[in-house]
Design a protein around this motif. Structure first.
Motif, PDB file in Angstrom:
ATOM      1  N   HIS A  17       0.712  -1.105  -0.029  1.00  0.00           N
ATOM      2  CA  HIS A  17      -0.029   0.056   0.031  1.00  0.00           C
ATOM      3  C   HIS A  17       0.788   1.149  -0.011  1.00  0.00           C
ATOM      4  O   HIS A  17       0.678   2.164  -0.777  1.00  0.00           O
ATOM      5  CB  HIS A  17      -1.032  -0.148   1.092  1.00  0.00           C
ATOM      6  CG  HIS A  17      -2.028   1.351   1.223  1.00  0.00           C
ATOM      7  ND1 HIS A  17      -1.599   2.467   1.913  1.00  0.00           N
ATOM      8  CD2 HIS A  17      -2.975   1.296   0.572  1.00  0.00           C
ATOM      9  CE1 HIS A  17      -2.709   3.113   1.763  1.00  0.00           C
ATOM     10  NE2 HIS A  17      -3.640   2.610   1.078  1.00  0.00           N
ATOM     11  N   ALA A  18       1.976   1.275   1.067  1.00  0.00           N
ATOM     12  CA  ALA A  18       2.720   2.314   0.894  1.00  0.00           C
ATOM     13  C   ALA A  18       3.543   2.747  -0.258  1.00  0.00           C
ATOM     14  O   ALA A  18       3.744   3.910  -0.666  1.00  0.00           O
ATOM     15  CB  ALA A  18       3.570   2.371   1.969  1.00  0.00           C
ATOM     16  N   ALA A  19       3.972   1.835  -0.903  1.00  0.00           N
ATOM     17  CA  ALA A  19       4.708   1.647  -2.112  1.00  0.00           C
ATOM     18  C   ALA A  19       3.997   2.250  -3.487  1.00  0.00           C
ATOM     19  O   ALA A  19       4.441   3.240  -3.804  1.00  0.00           O
ATOM     20  CB  ALA A  19       5.372   0.732  -2.422  1.00  0.00           C
ATOM     21  N   VAL A  20       2.844   1.505  -3.610  1.00  0.00           N
ATOM     22  CA  VAL A  20       2.100   2.338  -4.660  1.00  0.00           C
ATOM     23  C   VAL A  20       1.494   3.721  -4.423  1.00  0.00           C
ATOM     24  O   VAL A  20       1.625   4.624  -5.249  1.00  0.00           O
ATOM     25  CB  VAL A  20       1.085   1.176  -4.827  1.00  0.00           C
ATOM     26  CG1 VAL A  20      -0.074   1.798  -5.868  1.00  0.00           C
ATOM     27  CG2 VAL A  20       1.488  -0.040  -5.168  1.00  0.00           C
ATOM     28  N   ILE A  21       1.002   3.931  -3.273  1.00  0.00           N
ATOM     29  CA  ILE A  21       0.683   5.242  -2.883  1.00  0.00           C
ATOM     30  C   ILE A  21       1.889   6.429  -2.940  1.00  0.00           C
ATOM     31  O   ILE A  21       1.784   7.531  -3.690  1.00  0.00           O
ATOM     32  CB  ILE A  21       0.250   5.485  -1.333  1.00  0.00           C
ATOM     33  CG1 ILE A  21      -1.053   4.626  -1.111  1.00  0.00           C
ATOM     34  CG2 ILE A  21       0.331   6.890  -0.830  1.00  0.00           C
ATOM     35  CD1 ILE A  21      -2.425   5.301  -1.977  1.00  0.00           C
ATOM     36  N   ALA A  22       2.974   5.840  -2.620  1.00  0.00           N
ATOM     37  CA  ALA A  22       4.230   6.956  -2.924  1.00  0.00           C
ATOM     38  C   ALA A  22       4.454   7.149  -4.289  1.00  0.00           C
ATOM     39  O   ALA A  22       4.706   8.237  -4.761  1.00  0.00           O
ATOM     40  CB  ALA A  22       5.264   6.198  -2.038  1.00  0.00           C
ATOM     41  N   ALA A  23       4.450   6.108  -5.124  1.00  0.00           N
ATOM     42  CA  ALA A  23       4.550   6.208  -6.432  1.00  0.00           C
ATOM     43  C   ALA A  23       3.547   7.037  -7.213  1.00  0.00           C
ATOM     44  O   ALA A  23       3.755   7.634  -8.203  1.00  0.00           O
ATOM     45  CB  ALA A  23       4.502   4.752  -7.213  1.00  0.00           C
ATOM     46  N   ARG A  24       2.315   6.706  -6.741  1.00  0.00           N
ATOM     47  CA  ARG A  24       0.941   7.363  -7.353  1.00  0.00           C
ATOM     48  C   ARG A  24       1.117   8.771  -7.039  1.00  0.00           C
ATOM     49  O   ARG A  24       0.861   9.752  -7.832  1.00  0.00           O
ATOM     50  CB  ARG A  24      -0.181   6.842  -6.566  1.00  0.00           C
ATOM     51  CG  ARG A  24      -1.631   7.333  -7.045  1.00  0.00           C
ATOM     52  CD  ARG A  24      -1.674   7.342  -8.829  1.00  0.00           C
ATOM     53  NE  ARG A  24      -1.674   6.058  -9.352  1.00  0.00           N
ATOM     54  CZ  ARG A  24      -1.078   5.915 -10.435  1.00  0.00           C
ATOM     55  NH1 ARG A  24      -0.710   6.605 -11.266  1.00  0.00           N
ATOM     56  NH2 ARG A  24      -1.170   4.591 -10.950  1.00  0.00           N
ATOM     57  N   ALA A  25       1.986   9.288  -5.999  1.00  0.00           N
ATOM     58  CA  ALA A  25       2.260  10.691  -5.676  1.00  0.00           C
ATOM     59  C   ALA A  25       2.999  11.378  -6.484  1.00  0.00           C
ATOM     60  O   ALA A  25       3.032  12.498  -6.532  1.00  0.00           O
ATOM     61  CB  ALA A  25       2.572  10.861  -4.061  1.00  0.00           C
ATOM     62  N   LEU A  26       4.006  10.613  -7.237  1.00  0.00           N
ATOM     63  CA  LEU A  26       4.998  10.971  -8.139  1.00  0.00           C
ATOM     64  C   LEU A  26       4.465  10.966  -9.606  1.00  0.00           C
ATOM     65  O   LEU A  26       5.038  11.666 -10.321  1.00  0.00           O
ATOM     66  CB  LEU A  26       6.279  10.171  -7.801  1.00  0.00           C
ATOM     67  CG  LEU A  26       6.793  10.159  -6.531  1.00  0.00           C
ATOM     68  CD1 LEU A  26       7.913   9.327  -6.376  1.00  0.00           C
ATOM     69  CD2 LEU A  26       7.360  11.688  -6.166  1.00  0.00           C
ATOM     70  N   THR A  27       3.523  10.144  -9.852  1.00  0.00           N
ATOM     71  CA  THR A  27       3.039  10.117 -11.224  1.00  0.00           C
ATOM     72  C   THR A  27       1.615   9.823 -11.391  1.00  0.00           C
ATOM     73  O   THR A  27       0.887   9.070 -10.641  1.00  0.00           O
ATOM     74  CB  THR A  27       3.872   9.229 -12.146  1.00  0.00           C
ATOM     75  OG1 THR A  27       3.404   9.205 -13.365  1.00  0.00           O
ATOM     76  CG2 THR A  27       3.505   7.620 -11.570  1.00  0.00           C
ATOM     77  N   SER A  28       0.916  10.368 -12.480  1.00  0.00           N
ATOM     78  CA  SER A  28      -0.422  10.018 -12.933  1.00  0.00           C
ATOM     79  C   SER A  28      -0.178   8.952 -14.095  1.00  0.00           C
ATOM     80  O   SER A  28      -1.416   8.351 -14.246  1.00  0.00           O
ATOM     81  CB  SER A  28      -1.419  11.100 -13.297  1.00  0.00           C
ATOM     82  OG  SER A  28      -0.652  11.738 -14.373  1.00  0.00           O
ATOM     83  N   ALA A  29       0.900   8.640 -14.419  1.00  0.00           N
ATOM     84  CA  ALA A  29       1.017   7.471 -15.476  1.00  0.00           C
ATOM     85  C   ALA A  29       0.596   6.111 -14.769  1.00  0.00           C
ATOM     86  O   ALA A  29       0.651   6.082 -13.621  1.00  0.00           O
ATOM     87  CB  ALA A  29       2.346   7.504 -15.942  1.00  0.00           C
ATOM     88  N   PRO A  30       0.377   5.172 -15.644  1.00  0.00           N
ATOM     89  CA  PRO A  30       0.062   3.855 -15.272  1.00  0.00           C
ATOM     90  C   PRO A  30       1.181   3.354 -14.309  1.00  0.00           C
ATOM     91  O   PRO A  30       2.416   3.575 -14.703  1.00  0.00           O
ATOM     92  CB  PRO A  30      -0.056   2.998 -16.622  1.00  0.00           C
ATOM     93  CG  PRO A  30      -0.567   3.882 -17.579  1.00  0.00           C
ATOM     94  CD  PRO A  30       0.303   5.291 -17.103  1.00  0.00           C
ATOM     95  N   ILE A  31       0.681   2.383 -13.488  1.00  0.00           N
ATOM     96  CA  ILE A  31       1.639   1.873 -12.552  1.00  0.00           C
ATOM     97  C   ILE A  31       1.358   0.342 -12.350  1.00  0.00           C
ATOM     98  O   ILE A  31       0.055  -0.137 -12.166  1.00  0.00           O
ATOM     99  CB  ILE A  31       1.698   2.425 -11.270  1.00  0.00           C
ATOM    100  CG1 ILE A  31       2.154   3.700 -11.114  1.00  0.00           C
ATOM    101  CG2 ILE A  31       2.307   1.468 -10.128  1.00  0.00           C
ATOM    102  CD1 ILE A  31       2.159   4.482  -9.665  1.00  0.00           C
ATOM    103  N   GLY A  32       2.332  -0.602 -12.708  1.00  0.00           N
ATOM    104  CA  GLY A  32       1.989  -2.000 -12.597  1.00  0.00           C
ATOM    105  C   GLY A  32       2.503  -2.676 -11.408  1.00  0.00           C
ATOM    106  O   GLY A  32       3.311  -2.082 -10.487  1.00  0.00           O
TER     107      GLY A  32
END
Length: 150
Positions: free
Chosen positions: A53-68
């Motif tokens: 949860h923390a990792a995806v939230i942190a990446a999501r805060a840095l980009t609106s692009a797709p995350i896998g």
């Protein structure tokens, strides 16, 4: 270079960061690859629900692009022998280095691949990749979140 894969994953270039478990795929790296037009991907194997949860939230805060996210579906297998045999083999090295014997610890049950995917999707992951097993159980969960399965 535009491909059907790019269209499916909503990325500009057919580049996918390997979902390397164990730390190499930091939120910053995942976000950077996604921002550059590829698909940044987390390797979830061995992570806790909270860490995912923390990792995806942190990446999501840095980009609106797709995350896998990538999960391994093969069932866990025990090691090659009892822990006591490994401890006995390592004891001379520990003694030489002045290291104590490890305390027996009770490890909490690892979350299932489906639990990890569920947490990742809730946190904002948009693509699910699987390996080493049959993805049939993963597909309904990913599809219900609108995430393609690779």
């Amino acid at each position: 270079m535009r491909t059907p894969l790019c269209d499916l994953l909503r990325i500009r270039y057919p580049v996918i960061l390997a979902g390397m478990a164990g730390g190499p795929t930091t939120p910053q790296l995942v976000a950077a690859v996604s921002e550059a037009g590829g698909l940044g991907t987390f390797g979830l194997h061995g992570m806790s629900r909270d860490a995912v949860h923390a990792a995806v939230i942190a990446a999501r805060a840095l980009t609106s692009a797709p995350i896998g996210v990538n999960v391994l579906l093969a069932p866990a297998q025990g090691g090659g022998g009892p822990v006591s045999a490994v401890d006995a083999a390592l004891q001379p090295i520990r003694h030489e280095l002045g290291l104590p014997m490890p305390s027996p610890a009770v490890q909490p049950a690892a979350p299932s691949p489906l639990e990890l995917i569920e947490v990742a999707l809730e946190a904002g992951a948009t693509v699910v990749a699987t390996g080493l097993g049959d993805p049939a159980a993963v597909v309904p969960l990913a599809r219900s979140a609108g995430a393609p399965v690779v």
